[in-house]
Write a protein that holds these residues in place. Structure first.
Motif, PDB file in Angstrom:
ATOM      1  N   GLY A  26      11.085   7.491  12.327  1.00  0.00           N
ATOM      2  CA  GLY A  26      10.619   6.539  11.325  1.00  0.00           C
ATOM      3  C   GLY A  26      10.301   7.227  10.012  1.00  0.00           C
ATOM      4  N   PHE A  27      10.161   6.428   8.954  1.00  0.00           N
ATOM      5  CA  PHE A  27       9.819   6.977   7.646  1.00  0.00           C
ATOM      6  C   PHE A  27       8.826   6.038   7.001  1.00  0.00           C
ATOM      7  CE2 PHE A  27      10.830   8.077   3.130  1.00  0.00           C
ATOM      8  CZ  PHE A  27      10.309   9.349   3.189  1.00  0.00           C
ATOM      9  N   HIS A  28       8.118   6.565   5.988  1.00  0.00           N
ATOM     10  CA  HIS A  28       6.951   5.852   5.488  1.00  0.00           C
ATOM     11  C   HIS A  28       7.190   4.985   4.260  1.00  0.00           C
ATOM     12  CE1 HIS A  28       7.165   9.075   2.627  1.00  0.00           C
ATOM     13  NE2 HIS A  28       6.910   9.980   3.565  1.00  0.00           N
ATOM     14  N   ASN A  29       8.372   5.066   3.657  1.00  0.00           N
ATOM     15  CA  ASN A  29       8.667   4.275   2.463  1.00  0.00           C
ATOM     16  C   ASN A  29       7.722   4.554   1.302  1.00  0.00           C
ATOM     17  OD1 ASN A  29      10.887   2.936   3.553  1.00  0.00           O
ATOM     18  ND2 ASN A  29       9.551   1.478   4.600  1.00  0.00           N
ATOM     19  N   LYS A  30       7.197   5.776   1.216  1.00  0.00           N
ATOM     20  CA  LYS A  30       6.329   6.123   0.091  1.00  0.00           C
ATOM     21  C   LYS A  30       7.086   6.922  -0.972  1.00  0.00           C
ATOM     22  CE  LYS A  30       2.023   6.114   2.723  1.00  0.00           C
ATOM     23  NZ  LYS A  30       1.262   5.056   2.031  1.00  0.00           N
ATOM     24  N   GLY A  31       8.370   6.941  -0.891  1.00  0.00           N
ATOM     25  CA  GLY A  31       9.163   7.689  -1.860  1.00  0.00           C
ATOM     26  C   GLY A  31      10.416   8.197  -1.192  1.00  0.00           C
ATOM     27  N   LYS A  32      11.282   8.800  -2.019  1.00  0.00           N
ATOM     28  CA  LYS A  32      12.542   9.331  -1.498  1.00  0.00           C
ATOM     29  C   LYS A  32      12.240  10.494  -0.544  1.00  0.00           C
ATOM     30  CE  LYS A  32      16.890  10.718  -3.460  1.00  0.00           C
ATOM     31  NZ  LYS A  32      17.266  11.831  -4.308  1.00  0.00           N
ATOM     32  N   PRO A  33      12.870  10.541   0.619  1.00  0.00           N
ATOM     33  CA  PRO A  33      12.603  11.657   1.539  1.00  0.00           C
ATOM     34  C   PRO A  33      12.934  12.995   0.889  1.00  0.00           C
ATOM     35  CG  PRO A  33      14.034  10.012   2.572  1.00  0.00           C
ATOM     36  CD  PRO A  33      13.871   9.609   1.144  1.00  0.00           C
ATOM     37  N   MET A  34      12.106  13.999   1.164  1.00  0.00           N
ATOM     38  CA  MET A  34      12.407  15.343   0.660  1.00  0.00           C
ATOM     39  C   MET A  34      13.536  15.932   1.498  1.00  0.00           C
ATOM     40  SD  MET A  34       8.584  16.813  -0.040  1.00  0.00           S
ATOM     41  CE  MET A  34       9.071  18.220  -1.025  1.00  0.00           C
ATOM     42  N   THR A  35      14.353  16.736   0.854  1.00  0.00           N
ATOM     43  CA  THR A  35      15.425  17.418   1.586  1.00  0.00           C
ATOM     44  C   THR A  35      15.044  18.887   1.776  1.00  0.00           C
ATOM     45  OG1 THR A  35      16.552  18.056  -0.437  1.00  0.00           O
ATOM     46  CG2 THR A  35      17.170  15.926   0.525  1.00  0.00           C
ATOM     47  N   ILE A  36      15.746  19.547   2.667  1.00  0.00           N
ATOM     48  CA  ILE A  36      15.510  20.973   2.868  1.00  0.00           C
ATOM     49  C   ILE A  36      15.866  21.741   1.604  1.00  0.00           C
ATOM     50  CG2 ILE A  36      16.315  23.005   4.170  1.00  0.00           C
ATOM     51  CD1 ILE A  36      15.659  21.545   6.571  1.00  0.00           C
ATOM     52  N   ALA A  37      16.935  21.318   0.916  1.00  0.00           N
ATOM     53  CA  ALA A  37      17.337  22.001  -0.321  1.00  0.00           C
ATOM     54  C   ALA A  37      16.218  21.900  -1.362  1.00  0.00           C
ATOM     55  CB  ALA A  37      18.634  21.395  -0.854  1.00  0.00           C
ATOM     56  N   GLU A  38      15.585  20.731  -1.446  1.00  0.00           N
ATOM     57  CA  GLU A  38      14.494  20.543  -2.405  1.00  0.00           C
ATOM     58  C   GLU A  38      13.311  21.448  -2.052  1.00  0.00           C
ATOM     59  OE1 GLU A  38      12.997  16.503  -2.442  1.00  0.00           O
ATOM     60  OE2 GLU A  38      11.538  16.940  -4.021  1.00  0.00           O
ATOM     61  N   LEU A  39      12.993  21.499  -0.778  1.00  0.00           N
ATOM     62  CA  LEU A  39      11.876  22.344  -0.329  1.00  0.00           C
ATOM     63  C   LEU A  39      12.153  23.810  -0.577  1.00  0.00           C
ATOM     64  CD1 LEU A  39      10.898  20.816   3.085  1.00  0.00           C
ATOM     65  CD2 LEU A  39       9.358  21.237   1.166  1.00  0.00           C
ATOM     66  N   LYS A  40      13.389  24.185  -0.329  1.00  0.00           N
ATOM     67  CA  LYS A  40      13.795  25.595  -0.420  1.00  0.00           C
ATOM     68  C   LYS A  40      13.551  26.137  -1.831  1.00  0.00           C
ATOM     69  CE  LYS A  40      15.756  28.811   2.042  1.00  0.00           C
ATOM     70  NZ  LYS A  40      15.051  29.336   3.188  1.00  0.00           N
ATOM     71  N   LYS A  41      13.748  25.265  -2.833  1.00  0.00           N
ATOM     72  CA  LYS A  41      13.547  25.692  -4.224  1.00  0.00           C
ATOM     73  C   LYS A  41      12.079  25.988  -4.499  1.00  0.00           C
ATOM     74  CE  LYS A  41      16.999  22.737  -6.146  1.00  0.00           C
ATOM     75  NZ  LYS A  41      16.956  21.389  -6.610  1.00  0.00           N
ATOM     76  N   GLU A  42      11.193  25.322  -3.789  1.00  0.00           N
ATOM     77  CA  GLU A  42       9.757  25.412  -4.077  1.00  0.00           C
ATOM     78  C   GLU A  42       9.014  26.320  -3.116  1.00  0.00           C
ATOM     79  OE1 GLU A  42       8.444  23.793  -6.575  1.00  0.00           O
ATOM     80  OE2 GLU A  42      10.105  22.444  -7.090  1.00  0.00           O
ATOM     81  N   PHE A  43       9.547  26.484  -1.922  1.00  0.00           N
ATOM     82  CA  PHE A  43       8.790  27.144  -0.865  1.00  0.00           C
ATOM     83  C   PHE A  43       9.481  28.429  -0.433  1.00  0.00           C
ATOM     84  CE2 PHE A  43       7.706  27.626   3.711  1.00  0.00           C
ATOM     85  CZ  PHE A  43       6.351  27.852   3.548  1.00  0.00           C
ATOM     86  N   PRO A  44       8.812  29.589  -0.558  1.00  0.00           N
ATOM     87  CA  PRO A  44       9.468  30.852  -0.246  1.00  0.00           C
ATOM     88  C   PRO A  44       9.484  31.207   1.240  1.00  0.00           C
ATOM     89  CG  PRO A  44       7.250  31.246  -1.066  1.00  0.00           C
ATOM     90  CD  PRO A  44       7.470  29.756  -1.123  1.00  0.00           C
ATOM     91  N   GLY A  45       8.664  30.535   2.042  1.00  0.00           N
ATOM     92  CA  GLY A  45       8.538  30.898   3.455  1.00  0.00           C
ATOM     93  C   GLY A  45       9.609  30.252   4.321  1.00  0.00           C
ATOM     94  N   PRO A  46       9.495  30.475   5.631  1.00  0.00           N
ATOM     95  CA  PRO A  46      10.487  29.916   6.564  1.00  0.00           C
ATOM     96  C   PRO A  46      10.433  28.388   6.627  1.00  0.00           C
ATOM     97  CG  PRO A  46       9.112  31.596   7.617  1.00  0.00           C
ATOM     98  CD  PRO A  46       8.492  31.303   6.297  1.00  0.00           C
ATOM     99  N   ILE A  47      11.605  27.807   6.688  1.00  0.00           N
ATOM    100  CA  ILE A  47      11.713  26.353   6.841  1.00  0.00           C
ATOM    101  C   ILE A  47      12.405  26.061   8.165  1.00  0.00           C
ATOM    102  CG2 ILE A  47      12.759  24.249   5.921  1.00  0.00           C
ATOM    103  CD1 ILE A  47      12.282  25.351   3.143  1.00  0.00           C
ATOM    104  N   ILE A  48      11.753  25.228   8.961  1.00  0.00           N
ATOM    105  CA  ILE A  48      12.271  24.873  10.289  1.00  0.00           C
ATOM    106  C   ILE A  48      12.740  23.424  10.241  1.00  0.00           C
ATOM    107  CG2 ILE A  48      11.728  24.707  12.747  1.00  0.00           C
ATOM    108  CD1 ILE A  48       9.321  26.585  12.191  1.00  0.00           C
ATOM    109  N   ALA A  49      13.982  23.199  10.590  1.00  0.00           N
ATOM    110  CA  ALA A  49      14.519  21.831  10.618  1.00  0.00           C
ATOM    111  C   ALA A  49      14.367  21.272  12.025  1.00  0.00           C
ATOM    112  CB  ALA A  49      15.993  21.837  10.219  1.00  0.00           C
ATOM    113  N   ASN A  50      14.138  19.964  12.120  1.00  0.00           N
ATOM    114  CA  ASN A  50      13.916  19.339  13.426  1.00  0.00           C
ATOM    115  C   ASN A  50      14.331  17.865  13.378  1.00  0.00           C
ATOM    116  OD1 ASN A  50      11.120  17.913  15.031  1.00  0.00           O
ATOM    117  ND2 ASN A  50      12.692  19.024  16.147  1.00  0.00           N
ATOM    118  N   VAL A  51      14.558  17.335  14.518  1.00  0.00           N
ATOM    119  CA  VAL A  51      14.883  15.946  14.886  1.00  0.00           C
ATOM    120  C   VAL A  51      16.376  15.740  15.091  1.00  0.00           C
ATOM    121  CG1 VAL A  51      14.734  13.464  14.453  1.00  0.00           C
ATOM    122  CG2 VAL A  51      12.838  14.937  13.772  1.00  0.00           C
ATOM    123  N   GLY A  52      16.685  15.526  16.350  1.00  0.00           N
ATOM    124  CA  GLY A  52      18.016  15.066  16.711  1.00  0.00           C
ATOM    125  C   GLY A  52      19.097  16.135  16.695  1.00  0.00           C
ATOM    126  N   PHE A  53      18.724  17.404  16.686  1.00  0.00           N
ATOM    127  CA  PHE A  53      19.755  18.445  16.631  1.00  0.00           C
ATOM    128  C   PHE A  53      20.330  18.757  18.008  1.00  0.00           C
ATOM    129  CE2 PHE A  53      17.655  19.296  12.596  1.00  0.00           C
ATOM    130  CZ  PHE A  53      18.733  19.568  11.789  1.00  0.00           C
TER     131      PHE A  53
END
Ligand SMILES: Cc1cc2nc3c(=O)[nH]c(=O)nc-3n(C[C@H](O)[C@H](O)[C@H](O)COP(=O)(O)O)c2cc1C
Length: 128
Positions: A26-53
């Motif tokens: 589910g999603f909250h409809n409080k704005g456009k979902p963030m993408t991993i690419a968007e996070l990657k630009k802002e966050f230097p640490g490890p990013i873990i992807a999850n759901v349905g893989f």
């Protein structure tokens, strides 16, 4: 996450970010979902992807999507030997019916289907 300040929360000084990008919960409809690419630009640490893989989509995410790790939840419930199966390219047992995710029998919590599945590949039947 469904909080009003989800962007600020995610961009705080964190050890890692675990992103449920599949939106399968589910999603909250409080704005456009963030993408991993968007996070990657802002966050230097490890990013873990999850759901349905599965193994293939996880490999794709790691090589093309920008995540550093992929986490598996429900596939582990139906495949206690998930790592070995993926390493050996073996077929996974299908996802368990929802009643096996958390189980309670007559309001008593049990581990049935949650932590006690064998690594054998016999099919799991839906509960009565
Ligand atoms: C039975 C069950 C219990 C879960 N409990 C938690 C939890 O306590 N905390 C949490 O952050 N996520 C929890 N999740 C979500 C999982 O960590 C994971 O994000 C979700 O299952 C999606 O990944 P998957 O498609 O690989 O299953 C739970 C999921 C399931 C199915």
């Amino acid at each position: 996450m469904g909080s009003d300040d989800f962007r600020e929360s995610f961009l705080y000084k964190l050890g890692y970010i675990h992103v449920m990008i599949g939106l399968g919960f589910g999603f909250h409809n409080k704005g456009k979902p963030m993408t991993i690419a968007e996070l990657k630009k802002e966050f230097p640490g490890p990013i873990i992807a999850n759901v349905g893989f599965d193994a293939d989509s996880a490999e794709r995410e790691l090589s093309e999507g920008g995540a550093d790790l992929v986490a598996f939840g429900r596939p582990f419930l139906s495949n206690p030997d998930l790592v070995e199966k993926m390493q050996e390219g073996r077929e996974l047992r299908p996802m368990l019916p929802m009643e096996y995710w958390y189980t309670s029998k007559e309001n008593v919590w049990t581990s049935e289907g949650y932590t006690d599945l064998s690594v054998m590949d016999e099919p799991v039947q839906a509960k009565e």
